[in-house]
Motif scaffolding. Structure first.
Motif, PDB file in Angstrom:
ATOM      1  N   TYR A  37       0.990  -1.226   0.394  1.00  0.00           N
ATOM      2  CA  TYR A  37      -0.563  -0.013  -0.302  1.00  0.00           C
ATOM      3  C   TYR A  37       0.996   1.201  -0.095  1.00  0.00           C
ATOM      4  O   TYR A  37       0.812   2.125  -0.302  1.00  0.00           O
ATOM      5  CB  TYR A  37      -1.433   0.317   1.389  1.00  0.00           C
ATOM      6  N   LYS A  38       1.577   1.542   1.008  1.00  0.00           N
ATOM      7  CA  LYS A  38       2.896   2.297   0.149  1.00  0.00           C
ATOM      8  C   LYS A  38       3.707   2.340  -1.325  1.00  0.00           C
ATOM      9  O   LYS A  38       3.217   4.119  -1.541  1.00  0.00           O
ATOM     10  CB  LYS A  38       4.349   2.236   1.654  1.00  0.00           C
ATOM     11  N   CYS A  39       3.772   1.258  -1.399  1.00  0.00           N
ATOM     12  CA  CYS A  39       3.807   1.720  -2.980  1.00  0.00           C
ATOM     13  C   CYS A  39       3.414   2.289  -4.104  1.00  0.00           C
ATOM     14  O   CYS A  39       3.551   2.988  -4.936  1.00  0.00           O
ATOM     15  CB  CYS A  39       4.863   0.298  -3.113  1.00  0.00           C
ATOM     16  N   ILE A  40       2.209   1.989  -3.523  1.00  0.00           N
ATOM     17  CA  ILE A  40       1.131   1.643  -5.410  1.00  0.00           C
ATOM     18  C   ILE A  40       0.748   2.980  -4.740  1.00  0.00           C
ATOM     19  O   ILE A  40       0.531   4.001  -5.348  1.00  0.00           O
ATOM     20  CB  ILE A  40      -0.588   0.934  -4.284  1.00  0.00           C
ATOM     21  N   THR A  41       0.819   3.512  -3.110  1.00  0.00           N
ATOM     22  CA  THR A  41       0.206   5.039  -3.085  1.00  0.00           C
ATOM     23  C   THR A  41       1.700   5.730  -3.262  1.00  0.00           C
ATOM     24  O   THR A  41       1.285   7.547  -4.479  1.00  0.00           O
ATOM     25  CB  THR A  41       0.470   4.828  -1.565  1.00  0.00           C
ATOM     26  N   ALA A  42       2.734   5.519  -3.685  1.00  0.00           N
ATOM     27  CA  ALA A  42       4.243   6.774  -4.028  1.00  0.00           C
ATOM     28  C   ALA A  42       3.980   6.036  -5.810  1.00  0.00           C
ATOM     29  O   ALA A  42       3.965   7.417  -6.310  1.00  0.00           O
ATOM     30  CB  ALA A  42       5.425   5.595  -3.842  1.00  0.00           C
ATOM     31  N   GLY A  44       1.833   3.632  -7.921  1.00  0.00           N
ATOM     32  CA  GLY A  44       0.686   3.413  -8.501  1.00  0.00           C
ATOM     33  C   GLY A  44       0.193   2.203  -8.793  1.00  0.00           C
ATOM     34  O   GLY A  44       1.674   0.929  -8.420  1.00  0.00           O
ATOM     35  N   GLU A  45      -0.744   1.408  -9.120  1.00  0.00           N
ATOM     36  CA  GLU A  45      -0.388   0.241  -8.747  1.00  0.00           C
ATOM     37  C   GLU A  45      -0.011  -1.021 -10.065  1.00  0.00           C
ATOM     38  O   GLU A  45      -0.112  -1.899 -10.409  1.00  0.00           O
ATOM     39  CB  GLU A  45      -1.985  -0.379  -9.084  1.00  0.00           C
ATOM     40  N   PHE A  47       3.455  -0.355 -11.312  1.00  0.00           N
ATOM     41  CA  PHE A  47       4.957   0.146 -10.543  1.00  0.00           C
ATOM     42  C   PHE A  47       4.871  -2.072 -10.192  1.00  0.00           C
ATOM     43  O   PHE A  47       4.575  -1.905  -9.663  1.00  0.00           O
ATOM     44  CB  PHE A  47       5.149   1.505  -9.513  1.00  0.00           C
ATOM     45  N   SER A  48       6.009  -2.104 -11.046  1.00  0.00           N
ATOM     46  CA  SER A  48       6.346  -3.823 -11.082  1.00  0.00           C
ATOM     47  C   SER A  48       6.772  -3.984  -9.678  1.00  0.00           C
ATOM     48  O   SER A  48       6.203  -5.444  -9.202  1.00  0.00           O
ATOM     49  CB  SER A  48       7.249  -4.048 -12.398  1.00  0.00           C
ATOM     50  N   PRO A  49       7.110  -2.795  -8.722  1.00  0.00           N
ATOM     51  CA  PRO A  49       7.839  -3.692  -7.717  1.00  0.00           C
ATOM     52  C   PRO A  49       6.955  -3.805  -6.722  1.00  0.00           C
ATOM     53  O   PRO A  49       6.885  -5.122  -6.369  1.00  0.00           O
ATOM     54  CB  PRO A  49       8.507  -2.930  -7.163  1.00  0.00           C
ATOM     55  N   CYS A  50       5.540  -3.455  -6.867  1.00  0.00           N
ATOM     56  CA  CYS A  50       4.564  -3.205  -6.242  1.00  0.00           C
ATOM     57  C   CYS A  50       4.076  -4.585  -5.634  1.00  0.00           C
ATOM     58  O   CYS A  50       3.298  -5.213  -5.706  1.00  0.00           O
ATOM     59  CB  CYS A  50       3.075  -2.130  -6.277  1.00  0.00           C
ATOM     60  N   LYS A  51       3.290  -4.960  -7.506  1.00  0.00           N
ATOM     61  CA  LYS A  51       2.614  -6.120  -8.013  1.00  0.00           C
ATOM     62  C   LYS A  51       3.597  -8.023  -7.258  1.00  0.00           C
ATOM     63  O   LYS A  51       3.235  -8.270  -6.790  1.00  0.00           O
ATOM     64  CB  LYS A  51       2.841  -6.302  -9.227  1.00  0.00           C
TER      65      LYS A  51
END
Length: 84
Positions: A37-42, A44-45, A47-51
């Motif tokens: 959730y920190k990653c998608i906030t910074a 977006g959904e 972004f590969s590392p967020c996945k």
């Protein structure tokens, strides 16, 4: 007689994380949830590392925990510093 083909399903487990060397993966589960959730906030959904964080917490965490944390996050009562 014709044989029915089954779909090819590729299942994977979360790779080893040196920050969590023990068998109990509760902290690993929580940290990946928070990091997602920190990653998608910074970023977006898409972004590969967020996945990767998403796949990790979905693999490690029980669905009941995720549902409860989502409800808490949406209500602003989740103990992490995330914002909905």
């Amino acid at each position: 007689m014709s044989e029915e083909t089954e779909p090819n399903i590729n299942l994977k487990t979360v790779s080893f994380d040196a920050r969590f060397p023990n068998q109990n993966q509760t902290k690993h589960c929580w940290q990946n949830y928070v990091d997602y959730y920190k990653c998608i906030t910074a970023r977006g959904e898409n972004f590969s590392p967020c996945k990767q964080f998403y796949r990790s917490f979905r693999s490690l965490c029980p669905d009941d925990w995720i549902d409860r944390w989502d409800q808490q996050r949406e209500a602003g009562t989740n103990p992490s510093d995330m914002t909905p």
